[in-house]
Design a protein around this motif. Structure first.
Motif, PDB file in Angstrom:
ATOM      1  N   PRO A 134     -16.439   7.878   8.984  1.00 59.76           N
ATOM      2  CA  PRO A 134     -16.142   6.948   7.886  1.00 59.76           C
ATOM      3  C   PRO A 134     -14.912   6.087   8.184  1.00 59.76           C
ATOM      4  O   PRO A 134     -14.045   6.485   8.956  1.00 59.76           O
ATOM      5  CB  PRO A 134     -15.839   7.906   6.720  1.00 59.76           C
ATOM      6  CG  PRO A 134     -15.328   9.152   7.362  1.00 59.76           C
ATOM      7  CD  PRO A 134     -16.063   9.275   8.653  1.00 59.76           C
ATOM      8  N   PHE A 135     -14.889   4.903   7.550  1.00 65.42           N
ATOM      9  CA  PHE A 135     -13.750   4.002   7.693  1.00 65.42           C
ATOM     10  C   PHE A 135     -12.981   3.993   6.371  1.00 65.42           C
ATOM     11  O   PHE A 135     -13.592   4.006   5.297  1.00 65.42           O
ATOM     12  CB  PHE A 135     -14.221   2.594   8.037  1.00 65.42           C
ATOM     13  CG  PHE A 135     -15.077   2.549   9.273  1.00 65.42           C
ATOM     14  CD1 PHE A 135     -14.539   2.827  10.520  1.00 65.42           C
ATOM     15  CD2 PHE A 135     -16.433   2.254   9.187  1.00 65.42           C
ATOM     16  CE1 PHE A 135     -15.337   2.809  11.665  1.00 65.42           C
ATOM     17  CE2 PHE A 135     -17.238   2.243  10.317  1.00 65.42           C
ATOM     18  CZ  PHE A 135     -16.682   2.514  11.562  1.00 65.42           C
ATOM     19  N   TYR A 136     -11.676   3.974   6.476  1.00 65.80           N
ATOM     20  CA  TYR A 136     -10.846   4.000   5.268  1.00 65.80           C
ATOM     21  C   TYR A 136     -10.251   2.612   5.033  1.00 65.80           C
ATOM     22  O   TYR A 136      -9.186   2.280   5.559  1.00 65.80           O
ATOM     23  CB  TYR A 136      -9.768   5.074   5.400  1.00 65.80           C
ATOM     24  CG  TYR A 136     -10.358   6.468   5.457  1.00 65.80           C
ATOM     25  CD1 TYR A 136     -10.923   7.030   4.315  1.00 65.80           C
ATOM     26  CD2 TYR A 136     -10.393   7.194   6.633  1.00 65.80           C
ATOM     27  CE1 TYR A 136     -11.494   8.289   4.353  1.00 65.80           C
ATOM     28  CE2 TYR A 136     -10.955   8.460   6.677  1.00 65.80           C
ATOM     29  CZ  TYR A 136     -11.508   9.004   5.535  1.00 65.80           C
ATOM     30  OH  TYR A 136     -12.086  10.255   5.568  1.00 65.80           O
TER      31      TYR A 136
ATOM     32  N   ARG B 201      -8.977   1.103   2.400  1.00 61.79           N
ATOM     33  CA  ARG B 201      -7.703   0.974   1.679  1.00 61.79           C
ATOM     34  C   ARG B 201      -6.529   1.222   2.625  1.00 61.79           C
ATOM     35  O   ARG B 201      -5.538   0.492   2.603  1.00 61.79           O
ATOM     36  CB  ARG B 201      -7.684   1.984   0.519  1.00 61.79           C
ATOM     37  CG  ARG B 201      -6.410   1.965  -0.283  1.00 61.79           C
ATOM     38  CD  ARG B 201      -6.407   3.048  -1.360  1.00 61.79           C
ATOM     39  NE  ARG B 201      -5.139   3.066  -2.078  1.00 61.79           N
ATOM     40  CZ  ARG B 201      -4.062   3.704  -1.659  1.00 61.79           C
ATOM     41  NH1 ARG B 201      -4.088   4.367  -0.525  1.00 61.79           N
ATOM     42  NH2 ARG B 201      -2.950   3.666  -2.365  1.00 61.79           N
ATOM     43  N   GLU B 202      -6.663   2.253   3.462  1.00 62.80           N
ATOM     44  CA  GLU B 202      -5.582   2.555   4.406  1.00 62.80           C
ATOM     45  C   GLU B 202      -5.399   1.414   5.394  1.00 62.80           C
ATOM     46  O   GLU B 202      -4.272   1.066   5.757  1.00 62.80           O
ATOM     47  CB  GLU B 202      -5.905   3.859   5.168  1.00 62.80           C
ATOM     48  CG  GLU B 202      -6.043   5.075   4.297  1.00 62.80           C
ATOM     49  CD  GLU B 202      -4.852   5.237   3.376  1.00 62.80           C
ATOM     50  OE1 GLU B 202      -3.722   5.255   3.882  1.00 62.80           O
ATOM     51  OE2 GLU B 202      -5.057   5.309   2.149  1.00 62.80           O
TER      52      GLU B 202
ATOM     53  N   PRO C 180      -6.520   3.600  11.202  1.00 63.27           N
ATOM     54  CA  PRO C 180      -6.257   2.341  10.470  1.00 63.27           C
ATOM     55  C   PRO C 180      -4.965   1.658  10.912  1.00 63.27           C
ATOM     56  O   PRO C 180      -4.908   0.429  11.011  1.00 63.27           O
ATOM     57  CB  PRO C 180      -6.143   2.788   9.008  1.00 63.27           C
ATOM     58  CG  PRO C 180      -6.778   4.112   8.935  1.00 63.27           C
ATOM     59  CD  PRO C 180      -6.608   4.749  10.266  1.00 63.27           C
TER      60      PRO C 180
ATOM     61  N   GLN D 288      -5.182   9.955  -8.323  1.00 60.29           N
ATOM     62  CA  GLN D 288      -5.800   9.734  -7.007  1.00 60.29           C
ATOM     63  C   GLN D 288      -5.621  10.958  -6.113  1.00 60.29           C
ATOM     64  O   GLN D 288      -6.482  11.263  -5.287  1.00 60.29           O
ATOM     65  CB  GLN D 288      -5.182   8.505  -6.332  1.00 60.29           C
ATOM     66  CG  GLN D 288      -5.638   7.194  -6.961  1.00 60.29           C
ATOM     67  CD  GLN D 288      -4.839   6.007  -6.484  1.00 60.29           C
ATOM     68  OE1 GLN D 288      -3.687   6.132  -6.075  1.00 60.29           O
ATOM     69  NE2 GLN D 288      -5.439   4.831  -6.523  1.00 60.29           N
TER      70      GLN D 288
ATOM     71  N   LYS E  46      -8.434  10.040  11.670  1.00 56.98           N
ATOM     72  CA  LYS E  46      -9.248   8.942  11.123  1.00 56.98           C
ATOM     73  C   LYS E  46      -8.569   8.263   9.939  1.00 56.98           C
ATOM     74  O   LYS E  46      -8.657   7.055   9.770  1.00 56.98           O
ATOM     75  CB  LYS E  46     -10.597   9.539  10.679  1.00 56.98           C
ATOM     76  CG  LYS E  46     -11.737   8.576  10.697  1.00 56.98           C
ATOM     77  CD  LYS E  46     -13.029   9.293  10.412  1.00 56.98           C
ATOM     78  CE  LYS E  46     -13.782   9.676  11.655  1.00 56.98           C
ATOM     79  NZ  LYS E  46     -14.116   8.608  12.560  1.00 56.98           N
ATOM     80  N   TYR E  47      -7.888   9.068   9.132  1.00 59.90           N
ATOM     81  CA  TYR E  47      -7.311   8.557   7.880  1.00 59.90           C
ATOM     82  C   TYR E  47      -5.939   7.922   8.102  1.00 59.90           C
ATOM     83  O   TYR E  47      -5.609   6.902   7.482  1.00 59.90           O
ATOM     84  CB  TYR E  47      -7.191   9.727   6.891  1.00 59.90           C
ATOM     85  CG  TYR E  47      -6.691   9.355   5.522  1.00 59.90           C
ATOM     86  CD1 TYR E  47      -7.524   8.701   4.613  1.00 59.90           C
ATOM     87  CD2 TYR E  47      -5.396   9.665   5.123  1.00 59.90           C
ATOM     88  CE1 TYR E  47      -7.067   8.371   3.350  1.00 59.90           C
ATOM     89  CE2 TYR E  47      -4.934   9.341   3.861  1.00 59.90           C
ATOM     90  CZ  TYR E  47      -5.773   8.696   2.977  1.00 59.90           C
ATOM     91  OH  TYR E  47      -5.310   8.361   1.723  1.00 59.90           O
TER      92      TYR E  47
ATOM     93  N   ARG F  12     -13.856   9.960  -1.608  1.00 63.33           N
ATOM     94  CA  ARG F  12     -14.258   9.710  -0.224  1.00 63.33           C
ATOM     95  C   ARG F  12     -15.084  10.880   0.303  1.00 63.33           C
ATOM     96  O   ARG F  12     -15.088  11.958  -0.298  1.00 63.33           O
ATOM     97  CB  ARG F  12     -13.035   9.471   0.668  1.00 63.33           C
ATOM     98  CG  ARG F  12     -11.924  10.466   0.436  1.00 63.33           C
ATOM     99  CD  ARG F  12     -10.657  10.133   1.186  1.00 63.33           C
ATOM    100  NE  ARG F  12      -9.949   8.942   0.762  1.00 63.33           N
ATOM    101  CZ  ARG F  12      -9.199   8.844  -0.339  1.00 63.33           C
ATOM    102  NH1 ARG F  12      -9.105   9.862  -1.153  1.00 63.33           N
ATOM    103  NH2 ARG F  12      -8.567   7.738  -0.627  1.00 63.33           N
TER     104      ARG F  12
ATOM    105  N   LYS G  49     -18.148  11.882  -2.579  1.00 61.66           N
ATOM    106  CA  LYS G  49     -17.712  10.616  -3.184  1.00 61.66           C
ATOM    107  C   LYS G  49     -18.557  10.250  -4.409  1.00 61.66           C
ATOM    108  O   LYS G  49     -19.765  10.435  -4.417  1.00 61.66           O
ATOM    109  CB  LYS G  49     -17.825   9.502  -2.135  1.00 61.66           C
ATOM    110  CG  LYS G  49     -17.265   8.185  -2.598  1.00 61.66           C
ATOM    111  CD  LYS G  49     -17.244   7.179  -1.467  1.00 61.66           C
ATOM    112  CE  LYS G  49     -16.714   5.858  -1.977  1.00 61.66           C
ATOM    113  NZ  LYS G  49     -16.549   4.879  -0.904  1.00 61.66           N
TER     114      LYS G  49
ATOM    115  N   THR H 292     -10.708  15.671   5.262  1.00 61.24           N
ATOM    116  CA  THR H 292     -10.363  14.345   5.771  1.00 61.24           C
ATOM    117  C   THR H 292      -9.632  14.497   7.101  1.00 61.24           C
ATOM    118  O   THR H 292      -8.623  15.192   7.175  1.00 61.24           O
ATOM    119  CB  THR H 292      -9.456  13.598   4.756  1.00 61.24           C
ATOM    120  OG1 THR H 292     -10.150  13.553   3.516  1.00 61.24           O
ATOM    121  CG2 THR H 292      -9.139  12.200   5.219  1.00 61.24           C
TER     122      THR H 292
END
Lengths: 260, 248
Positions: free
Chosen positions: A39-41, A43-44, A147, B94, A142-143, B102, B106, A138
């Motif tokens: 997955p791509f984050y 927002r980050e 990014p 959050q 990646k998180y 996520r 999600k 998570t």
């Protein structure tokens, strides 16, 4: 035995350096791997773009404008020794675009962004926030890492472009304001003299330097020791490594672009 | 059921775990006690895969925890960290809804927020806390938010790492009660590490004492005071002299 002792120390230092290079390279490959796999984050990534790019604009702009101005003064004074004062626009342009723009932006990003990334991630590690990410399914690489490194690769070339333009503008202000240059002629000489390769090299350097700056911040942060001292060491180490690697990469890239 | 079989872990010359054997039946609350630096946190993190044991096997429902789908494995867990480990850059809601915003669990933002506020209410926090940042909260409130985050995705297994450390006795009592209530109503399996005896008596169905890298004693909490084990007796009575002192 006494003679062998320094050799042993040299050997250990060499092995440690090679091991560190290996760890950083592995870390970089992992970061790149996570950049291209979901997955791509988003927002980050957006926050990293904002922090590395937009919020760095003031420091980049101020650094570039003063450097461009000082460069114009130096070139005028140096050129006057052999009646070559007229080369100010050309040398300011080439100096800023090929070298000073990317290097100064790279070093400013190392000071401002690398340190901030390293301190933030190291603090997250010390306060178990990285462990918390893992327990929340998570992947921290990646998180947190992907990014930031991706943002560094994308946004620092843009900062370098802005720095180049502002640096040339700084030279223009000084040259036209106090050295007696004609404003229009100065700009024409600048534009005529610059080649596509100058701009490509500048942006490529920006991309590589941005990647190095973000990567070093993440690497040292993720490998931080315990407590406040660990965070301090990680921050210091990240800036040192980023600055040295940026200057070394600059040398290699300049050689690759302009010594062929 | 969580089972640890001959789990060992060393950091350099420091052999923290020297062959831990422990079973935690499904739906029960196991509290692991032991002095500071005896490896309680390492043991707990070994189950989650945050620390890789040097030897031994850890199984969940008979399956080795190091094999299989890691995301699916972690989705079964919730964890309350000692310091809360809340993400500073995210608001309280959050943080609580992190897992719901996520990954495989999600769901729409509005729904995630609603669940987060419901979980905050469950741990005794008002909805107006939701939009604040963790740094704006007291230690007790941060702990509650950490608890809300741990239970947000309705996990089957919840880990509590020193849940009352740094709290005043009344707040510690509140957190202990909350943990017990939540574990009971969710029917979750709980594993808590602590050296706070009040927590032990409030939370535990079973107790295990970790000392010198092995489980010195384990049994139901009602047997704790008559364990007959000199290590346990010294620990629960808080005596400075005894078998534990000799290895300090």
């Amino acid at each position: 035995m006494i003679l062998l002792s320094p050799l042993g120390a040299l050997g250990r230092a060499t092995l440690q350096t090679l091991a560190a290079i290996g760890r950083v390279a592995l870390f970089a490959f992992q970061a790149i791997g996570h950049m291209v796999r979901p997955p791509f984050y988003g927002r980050e990534f957006a926050l990293a773009l904002l922090n590395i790019g937009w919020l760095s604009l003031p420091v980049v702009g101020l650094t570039a404008i003063f450097t461009g101005g000082a460069l114009a003064l130096q070139i005028y004074a140096g050129g006057a020794r052999f009646n070559a004062e007229a080369v100010v626009p050309q040398i300011v342009a080439i100096g800023m675009v090929r070298e000073l723009g990317p290097v100064l932006v790279g070093l400013m990003i190392a000071a401002r962004v690398t340190s901030s990334i390293a301190a933030e991630i190291a603090t997250m590690k010390v306060t178990e926030q990285i462990d918390a990410l893992v327990t929340l399914s998570t992947n921290p690489m990646k998180y947190l890492v992907a990014p930031r490194v991706l943002a560094g690769l994308i946004v620092v070339p843009l900062l370098v472009a802005v720095g180049d333009v502002i640096g040339i503008f700084g030279g223009w202000v000084v040259a036209t304001g106090s050295l007696g240059f004609n404003p229009a002629t100065y700009l024409k000489n600048t534009v005529d003299f610059l080649e596509l390769l100058d701009i490509v090299s500048s942006l490529t350097k920006g991309c590589i330097f941005g990647g190095i700056a973000a990567l070093m911040g993440c690497y040292f942060g993720m490998n931080s020791g315990r407590g406040a001292q660990g965070v301090g060491k990680a921050t210091k180490g990240s800036v040192e490594a980023a600055a040295v690697l940026i200057l070394a990469a600059n040398f290699l890239l300049t050689g690759a672009f302009f010594s062929l | 059921m969580i089972e640890l079989i001959s789990v060992e872990k060393a950091f350099g010359d420091n052999h923290v775990l020297r062959g831990v054997n422990l079973s935690i039946p499904k739906g029960t609350s196991m509290v692991i006690i032991g002095g500071s630096g005896t490896g309680k946190s390492v043991l707990l993190k070994s189950v989650l895969g945050l620390v890789r044991p040097d030897a031994g096997v850890i199984t969940l429902d008979g399956k080795d925890v190091t094999t299989g789908d890691r995301d699916a494995f972690l989705a079964r867990f919730g964890m309350l960290f000692q310091g809360g480990a809340l993400f500073d850059s995210l608001t309280v809601w959050q943080n609580v809804a992190f897992r719901l915003l996520r990954g495989s669990l999600k769901r729409p933002v509005a729904e995630a927020r609603e669940i987060a506020i419901e979980k905050l209410r469950r741990v005794g926090l008002k909805p107006d806390v939701a939009d604040r940042f963790p740094a704006e909260l007291s230690g007790g409130m941060q702990k509650r938010v950490g608890l809300a985050r741990a239970i947000a995705a309705e996990p089957e297994i919840i880990f509590f790492d020193e849940p009352t450390t740094g709290l005043d006795p009344i707040m510690a009592g509140v957190i202990n009660e909350l943990i017990r209530e939540i574990v009971d109503e969710m029917g979750a399996t709980a594993m808590t590490i602590t050296h706070d005896m009040t927590s032990v008596r409030a939370i535990a169905d079973h107790v295990a004492m970790l000392h010198d890298g092995v489980i010195q004693w384990t049994g139901p909490v009602r047997d704790l005071d008559q364990s007959g084990d000199p290590f346990v007796d010294q620990f629960i009575s808080g005596r400075a002299t005894g078998p534990i002192e000799s290895v300090r």
